[in-house]
Motif scaffolding. Sequence first.
Motif, PDB file in Angstrom:
ATOM      1  N   ASN A  95     112.549  -8.174   9.562  1.00 31.76           N
ATOM      2  CA  ASN A  95     113.619  -8.453  10.506  1.00 31.76           C
ATOM      3  C   ASN A  95     114.588  -9.429   9.855  1.00 31.76           C
ATOM      4  O   ASN A  95     114.192 -10.498   9.392  1.00 31.76           O
ATOM      5  N   SER A 119     118.784 -11.082  10.077  1.00 29.18           N
ATOM      6  CA  SER A 119     120.011 -11.210  10.863  1.00 29.18           C
ATOM      7  C   SER A 119     120.907 -12.255  10.224  1.00 29.18           C
ATOM      8  O   SER A 119     120.440 -13.147   9.502  1.00 29.18           O
ATOM      9  N   ARG A 173     128.164  -5.164  22.127  1.00 29.54           N
ATOM     10  CA  ARG A 173     127.289  -4.576  21.106  1.00 29.54           C
ATOM     11  C   ARG A 173     127.969  -3.326  20.537  1.00 29.54           C
ATOM     12  O   ARG A 173     127.969  -2.267  21.162  1.00 29.54           O
ATOM     13  N   SER A 193     127.041  -1.686  17.895  1.00 29.05           N
ATOM     14  CA  SER A 193     125.971  -0.771  17.538  1.00 29.05           C
ATOM     15  C   SER A 193     124.660  -1.522  17.735  1.00 29.05           C
ATOM     16  O   SER A 193     124.667  -2.725  17.998  1.00 29.05           O
ATOM     17  N   PRO A 194     123.528  -0.826  17.600  1.00 28.31           N
ATOM     18  CA  PRO A 194     122.266  -1.559  17.733  1.00 28.31           C
ATOM     19  C   PRO A 194     122.097  -2.701  16.745  1.00 28.31           C
ATOM     20  O   PRO A 194     121.315  -3.619  16.983  1.00 28.31           O
ATOM     21  N   ASN A 195     122.866  -2.651  15.631  1.00 30.38           N
ATOM     22  CA  ASN A 195     122.714  -3.667  14.587  1.00 30.38           C
ATOM     23  C   ASN A 195     123.899  -4.610  14.467  1.00 30.38           C
ATOM     24  O   ASN A 195     123.933  -5.434  13.542  1.00 30.38           O
ATOM     25  N   MET A 196     124.876  -4.511  15.358  1.00 33.58           N
ATOM     26  CA  MET A 196     126.033  -5.391  15.262  1.00 33.58           C
ATOM     27  C   MET A 196     126.561  -5.721  16.650  1.00 33.58           C
ATOM     28  O   MET A 196     126.642  -4.857  17.520  1.00 33.58           O
ATOM     29  N   ARG A 197     126.898  -6.995  16.843  1.00 36.63           N
ATOM     30  CA  ARG A 197     127.525  -7.406  18.085  1.00 36.63           C
ATOM     31  C   ARG A 197     128.592  -8.439  17.794  1.00 36.63           C
ATOM     32  O   ARG A 197     128.526  -9.185  16.800  1.00 36.63           O
ATOM     33  N   PHE A 217     125.091  -9.582  12.638  1.00 36.58           N
ATOM     34  CA  PHE A 217     124.490  -8.365  12.097  1.00 36.58           C
ATOM     35  C   PHE A 217     122.970  -8.538  12.077  1.00 36.58           C
ATOM     36  O   PHE A 217     122.461  -9.631  11.858  1.00 36.58           O
ATOM     37  N   SER A 218     122.258  -7.439  12.295  1.00 38.07           N
ATOM     38  CA  SER A 218     120.802  -7.491  12.229  1.00 38.07           C
ATOM     39  C   SER A 218     120.271  -6.203  11.625  1.00 38.07           C
ATOM     40  O   SER A 218     120.923  -5.159  11.654  1.00 38.07           O
ATOM     41  N   LEU A 219     119.076  -6.290  11.065  1.00 34.90           N
ATOM     42  CA  LEU A 219     118.412  -5.128  10.475  1.00 34.90           C
ATOM     43  C   LEU A 219     117.072  -4.924  11.151  1.00 34.90           C
ATOM     44  O   LEU A 219     116.401  -5.892  11.504  1.00 34.90           O
TER      45      LEU A 219
END
Length: 599
Positions: free
Chosen positions: A158, A160, A559, A561-565, A597-599
């Motif tokens: 995980n 971010s 949000r 995308s699921p990986n960016m807000r 950003f997150s992975l």
Amino acid sequence: MKKNLLAAAVFAAVQPLLSAAADLEEITVTASRLDLPKSQLGVSVSILNAADIERLGYTSLLDVMRTLPGVAVSNSGGAGKVSSLFIRGESNFRTLVLLDGVNIADPTGLQVSTQLQHLQVSDIERIEVLRGPQGMLYGAGAGGVINIISKRPAESVNASASVEVGRYGSQNTSANLGGSIESWYYDLSVSDYSTDGFNATEKDSSGEEDGYDNFTTSARLGYQINENLSLEGQYRKVDTETEYDNCFSDYPNDCLSRFDQEFFIFSSHYQFANWNHRVSLSQQEIDREEGISPGAFPFITSGEIREANYIGSNTLSSGKLLWGGEYEQQKYATEFADEVLESTGFFTEWHSDFAETVFYTLGYRRDSLETEDHNSWRVSAALPVSLGDDQQLKYRASFGTGYRAPSPYEYTTNASLGAETSRGYELGLEYQWAQLLQAELTYFDQEISDAIFYNYTTWSYEQDDGDSQSEGVELSLGGNLNSNLDWSITGTWLNSEDFTGAQRGGVPQRVFNFGLSQQWLGDKLTLSGNWQRVEDRIDGYTGIALENYSKVDLNAVYRVSPNMRVNLRGENVLDRNYREVAGYYTAGAAVYAGIEFSL
């Protein structure tokens, strides 16, 4: 404030208790150093999780804490400046603050209190606040315990990263990497916050800005040896620089302070059948430089806190037995003096119930301090009741005692000082109607004896022979409408007096919060806002009555995308001009924008 009227208000909803017991919520807390359902707790505890913190949008822990019942905050001139947190009228030097089980108080100050203004929320997962005397389990003073729990890896990998910029030249960046590999788990976190700030004091006519820098790093490494035994090590370091005014009369507007805090903790957890054992060793080091200014000589202090803790528990057919011991050493040192204070404590608590209807606890603690031994105890009871489909009620009551040992600095001025002692009781009522309404009403009354104060005649700390008192009512309401709209209301009505009968300085007697959070476009867009009202305060140094004020903060999160807000946050959006401490400015309307950003 009439005690009989307040107690009647708490129990206005009392009705015949003929229904079977039922759980209010399944949230577990550490109010008794055990994971217990909140329905079985007889003490006041407030909980904020990661979703709550994200919804509020604040970067500072103090701003998050302001929204809780029974809590008030005062700040002297902006980010990183001297701040005080009050729980039920008691300042933060009478409140224990734990970060992942480590006491993070600063022993280099006049009183041993936590420098809360330096805590950011970027890696915080959960905050639990236990209000009132908690000396039986923690040796804490009358305010209570703030238990801060940092984020732990929940997935194999995980990662971010986030960036936010805004008014006053503010920049906030953070990054986190965590995960697990077979029996190992790890977490690395770093945050860098800086701001040019604004002119902190009204006496400074130059308009010179007073900035702040905070660089925080942390690392955690754990290993699950087998299904029964695990080991964990953690490291954290906070480096800050704060610009401020009036450190010396000849250099009033060009002052700098440095605060460096570093701690290590090693812990192990062994669980077998119904037995649990936790052992932890920690060491904290703090270095401070105050009054750094051209041509001046700074005041340099250093301090250490070393701790060894053991907690054991066993689940029996008739209840749960908890026991443990603690050793703590606090060190304070300057060029002119140094002092080391040690304390040892042992405690035990019994958790049980009557026919699974009334849940109660009985606890006792014995502490050995430098000048005396001290006893603490706590009794609490909770009665959860089912009112039918989706409606649940809980009655609760508790009585407890606590203490505050003299700080190393206080002890250097008077080696005969003993501990301050506190005692208090509370009566509470909690109600839940599905997800539509959660309500909590609490009446509390607590006193402090042998309070330590500074005598300007003898130039030393002494103890008064009277009692300081705080009593009041805390209200918390909240719920969720149509699964998209969350709302909350908190209110605190307080009567807080010192041993002379005068109102305590810096403590507002009434604080209210009203929060709303609405989701749009599915769960992509979240709009949140919080309104706060603070009333009836006098300044702690001048005795000047401070004006009541209201403040509105807004936060929008989209949000992509699921990986960016992305987020857009406004603080004091109505640009109210108010003071929390006489002679010090507060921030005007400010807007901040960020991306994560997150992975």
